[in-house]
Scaffold this motif. Structure first.
Motif, mmCIF file in Angstrom:
data_model
loop_
_atom_site.group_PDB
_atom_site.id
_atom_site.type_symbol
_atom_site.label_atom_id
_atom_site.label_comp_id
_atom_site.label_asym_id
_atom_site.label_seq_id
_atom_site.Cartn_x
_atom_site.Cartn_y
_atom_site.Cartn_z
ATOM 1 N N LYS A 26 0.839 -1.192 0.000
ATOM 2 C CA LYS A 26 0.000 0.000 0.000
ATOM 3 C C LYS A 26 0.876 1.244 0.000
ATOM 4 C CE LYS A 26 -2.530 -1.589 3.566
ATOM 5 N NZ LYS A 26 -3.379 -1.403 4.714
ATOM 6 N N LYS A 27 0.326 2.287 -0.515
ATOM 7 C CA LYS A 27 1.011 3.575 -0.452
ATOM 8 C C LYS A 27 0.628 4.247 0.857
ATOM 9 C CE LYS A 27 1.564 4.640 -5.300
ATOM 10 N NZ LYS A 27 1.338 5.652 -6.334
ATOM 11 N N SER A 28 1.580 4.959 1.415
ATOM 12 C CA SER A 28 1.320 5.720 2.626
ATOM 13 C C SER A 28 1.981 7.086 2.488
ATOM 14 C CB SER A 28 1.843 4.969 3.854
ATOM 15 O OG SER A 28 3.225 4.768 3.739
ATOM 16 N N VAL A 29 1.731 7.944 3.437
ATOM 17 C CA VAL A 29 2.262 9.311 3.388
ATOM 18 C C VAL A 29 3.641 9.345 4.044
ATOM 19 C CG1 VAL A 29 1.877 11.686 4.132
ATOM 20 C CG2 VAL A 29 -0.044 10.285 3.410
ATOM 21 N N CYS A 30 4.587 9.910 3.345
ATOM 22 C CA CYS A 30 5.942 10.074 3.872
ATOM 23 C C CYS A 30 5.916 11.150 4.953
ATOM 24 C CB CYS A 30 6.900 10.472 2.749
ATOM 25 S SG CYS A 30 8.583 10.803 3.296
ATOM 26 N N GLU A 31 6.529 10.862 6.093
ATOM 27 C CA GLU A 31 6.516 11.815 7.206
ATOM 28 C C GLU A 31 7.459 12.993 6.999
ATOM 29 O OE1 GLU A 31 6.913 9.904 11.004
ATOM 30 O OE2 GLU A 31 5.526 8.324 10.422
ATOM 31 N N GLU A 35 4.420 13.485 0.686
ATOM 32 C CA GLU A 35 3.865 12.891 -0.526
ATOM 33 C C GLU A 35 3.433 11.453 -0.268
ATOM 34 O OE1 GLU A 35 6.331 13.252 -3.941
ATOM 35 O OE2 GLU A 35 6.787 15.341 -3.551
ATOM 36 N N GLU A 36 2.480 10.996 -1.065
ATOM 37 C CA GLU A 36 2.017 9.621 -0.945
ATOM 38 C C GLU A 36 2.893 8.734 -1.811
ATOM 39 O OE1 GLU A 36 -1.984 7.082 -1.794
ATOM 40 O OE2 GLU A 36 -2.205 9.135 -1.092
ATOM 41 N N ALA A 37 3.542 7.747 -1.195
ATOM 42 C CA ALA A 37 4.458 6.857 -1.902
ATOM 43 C C ALA A 37 4.552 5.540 -1.141
ATOM 44 C CB ALA A 37 5.837 7.499 -2.016
ATOM 45 N N HIS A 38 5.306 4.610 -1.701
ATOM 46 C CA HIS A 38 5.565 3.348 -1.013
ATOM 47 C C HIS A 38 6.629 3.622 0.041
ATOM 48 C CE1 HIS A 38 3.193 0.933 -3.751
ATOM 49 N NE2 HIS A 38 3.720 1.624 -4.748
ATOM 50 N N CYS A 39 6.206 3.753 1.281
ATOM 51 C CA CYS A 39 7.114 4.131 2.360
ATOM 52 C C CYS A 39 7.429 2.935 3.246
ATOM 53 C CB CYS A 39 6.493 5.224 3.216
ATOM 54 S SG CYS A 39 6.090 6.703 2.292
ATOM 55 N N LYS A 40 8.611 2.991 3.859
ATOM 56 C CA LYS A 40 9.035 1.970 4.807
ATOM 57 C C LYS A 40 9.527 2.669 6.068
ATOM 58 C CE LYS A 40 10.557 -1.305 1.327
ATOM 59 N NZ LYS A 40 11.681 -2.052 0.779
ATOM 60 N N LEU A 47 16.864 10.580 16.362
ATOM 61 C CA LEU A 47 15.558 11.130 15.999
ATOM 62 C C LEU A 47 14.426 10.119 16.180
ATOM 63 C CD1 LEU A 47 16.513 13.079 12.763
ATOM 64 C CD2 LEU A 47 16.097 14.019 15.022
ATOM 65 N N GLY A 48 14.730 8.839 16.088
ATOM 66 C CA GLY A 48 13.705 7.813 16.230
ATOM 67 C C GLY A 48 13.325 7.201 14.895
ATOM 68 N N GLU A 49 12.144 6.596 14.850
ATOM 69 C CA GLU A 49 11.698 5.887 13.656
ATOM 70 C C GLU A 49 10.677 6.727 12.884
ATOM 71 O OE1 GLU A 49 9.466 1.721 12.788
ATOM 72 O OE2 GLU A 49 11.122 1.704 14.207
ATOM 73 N N TYR A 50 10.884 6.801 11.588
ATOM 74 C CA TYR A 50 9.999 7.571 10.708
ATOM 75 C C TYR A 50 9.621 6.746 9.497
ATOM 76 C CZ TYR A 50 11.028 11.838 13.262
ATOM 77 O OH TYR A 50 11.140 12.789 14.235
ATOM 78 N N ASN A 51 8.450 7.021 8.949
ATOM 79 C CA ASN A 51 7.970 6.385 7.739
ATOM 80 C C ASN A 51 8.423 7.255 6.563
ATOM 81 O OD1 ASN A 51 6.583 4.306 6.544
ATOM 82 N ND2 ASN A 51 4.631 5.381 6.564
#
Length: 76
Positions: A26-31, A35-40, A47-51
């Motif tokens: 699924k596509k999700s929003v990059c933090e 933008e909406e893309a295939h994020c991981k 800084l911690g964990e970001y999508n």
């Protein structure tokens, strides 16, 4: 008859596996860029964990590596 039944079962199984595999893409929003893309999810030092999408990951990853030594010194 058994060969034909086996082929049908194999095709149905393969189709089910492909359906389940594509359901997770699924596509999700990059933090970072919004933008909406295939994020991981990606862990950034201090800084911690970001999508993040691929483009943002390429930009931020070297910066995160620079913070690695600081994180080790200050213990997070």
């Amino acid at each position: 008859m058994k060969k034909r039944l086996f082929k049908i079962a194999a095709l149905v199984g393969l189709a089910a596996m492909m359906t389940v595999g594509f359901a997770g893409c699924k596509k999700s929003v990059c933090e970072w860029c919004g933008e909406e893309a295939h994020c991981k999810p990606m862990y950034l030092n201090m800084l911690g964990e970001y999508n993040m999408c691929k483009d943002c990951r390429k930009l931020v990853e070297p910066i995160s590596e620079n913070f690695k030594e600081m994180e080790e010194l200050y213990g997070n």
